[in-house]
Design an enzyme around this catalytic site. Structure first.
Site, short mmCIF file in Angstrom:
data_model
loop_
_atom_site.label_atom_id
_atom_site.label_comp_id
_atom_site.label_asym_id
_atom_site.label_seq_id
_atom_site.Cartn_x
_atom_site.Cartn_y
_atom_site.Cartn_z
N TYR A 149 89.01 -41.77 26.23
CA TYR A 149 87.93 -40.81 26.42
C TYR A 149 87.11 -41.16 27.66
CZ TYR A 149 89.00 -39.86 21.47
OH TYR A 149 89.63 -39.57 20.29
N HIS A 169 96.72 -45.16 18.47
CA HIS A 169 96.41 -43.82 18.98
C HIS A 169 97.65 -43.08 19.47
CE1 HIS A 169 93.25 -41.44 21.58
NE2 HIS A 169 93.70 -40.74 20.55
#
Length: 318
Positions: A48, A131
């Protein structure tokens, strides 16, 4: 799961400049609003904003009692220094000073967590998710998970999870490992419940917690009135899904409820789901999300959705 999380969680991708730039002041205000509304679970990732989300979250939470909140971050994308020009090409309005390198190796996991702890300015994270290992099962299962298991035994990591936009591989993790939690993006929402048949019952049976995110299906369920250009799975929604979402919205309106209110509360009806994580860019957005989360919803809404085949009849409701 040994780690207790608040029922509403703060998704920190937007404060990593997802799609557009936000100032430090606005980002810190979003985290402050989350705290004031009772949120004590904050989710981030190196992905992010090429680390910006983690850095901002660390600053925003600094000074608060460390035992009073939970942080989750992710492994699988290592950040390496990069001299690229312009902005990031994966959706974040940040300079390309780093590049993401997919790495689910044991060494990559340790390096990733070490860097995350530095950016977050903390000595531990309560939850670490593997992830998006969609195309990396062998190394994620054979190296990433055992490395996290070792870190969990040392107390560096409180709980191990996997975070994905599908339910099939997480189900395999639940069957073949001792993970604690799955972050499930978009596959158990008011619009669609493909994970209901086998995945969620297995999690309940094995005591694996589920954190629901992507509950608006990338925007399709985020507004009381569904626009024709709404997004689904990060792309323009197919017409048939827009029609379905509008039908759900009409039922919501008949019961004095908005579509976002029903969408944000729906996943918590399942006993395996412990939290809903919602991304918030500003204090105003966070406050609105919290209000939707706490709105009163009559049982008749869920019953009518089931009667009209707009909701799986087997769905347990809040």
């Amino acid at each position: 799961m040994k780690v207790a999380v608040s029922r509403l969680g703060f998704g920190a991708a937007p404060i990593g400049n997802l799609y557009r730039e936000v100032s430090d002041e606005v980002a810190f205000g979003a985290v402050e609003a989350a705290w004031q509304t009772g949120v004590r679970y904050f989710d981030t990732a190196p992905h992010y904003g090429l680390g910006l989300s983690e850095r901002r979250l660390g600053v925003a939470l600094a000074g608060r009692p460390r035992d009073e909140y939970v942080i989750s971050t992710k492994v699988g994308r290592l950040l390496e220094p990069f001299d690229g020009e312009g902005l990031d090409d994966e959706g974040f309005a940040v300079p390309r000073h780093f590049r993401r390198v997919r790495d689910y190796s044991a060494d990559g996991v340790r390096r990733s967590i070490e860097s995350s702890l530095e950016r977050l300015d903390t000595d531990r994270v309560e939850i670490v998710y593997i992830h998006d290992p969609d195309d990396h099962w062998d190394v994620a299962f054979g190296e990433a998970y055992p490395a996290l298991e070792d870190l969990r035994s040392q107390g560096v990591v409180g709980a191990i999870g996997v975070g994905m936009n599908q339910w099939e591989m997480p189900e395999r993790f639940v069957r073949e490992t001792d993970i604690d939690v799955v972050m499930l993006a978009g596959r158990y929402t008011l619009l669609e419940q493909p994970s209901l048949v086998s995945f969620l019952p297995l999690c309940a049976e094995r005591g694996v917690s589920v954190v629901a995110c992507g509950v608006f299906n990338s925007g399709l369920l985020s507004k009381p009135e569904v626009p024709s250009d709404a997004r689904y799975n990060y792309e323009t929604a197919p017409p048939e899904l827009v029609t379905r979402a509008r039908s759900i919205a009409e039922v919501c309106e008949r019961h004095g409820v908005t579509l976002p209110q029903a969408a944000i509360q729906f996943p918590l009806g399942h006993p395996a789901v412990v939290s809903v994580v919602i991304g918030s860019r500003t204090a105003e957005q966070m406050t609105a999300n919290a209000a939707n989360f706490s709105a009163s919803i009559p049982a008749g809404l869920w019953n009518e959705l089931k009667a009209l085949n707009l909701l799986d009849p087997e769905v347990p409701t809040p």
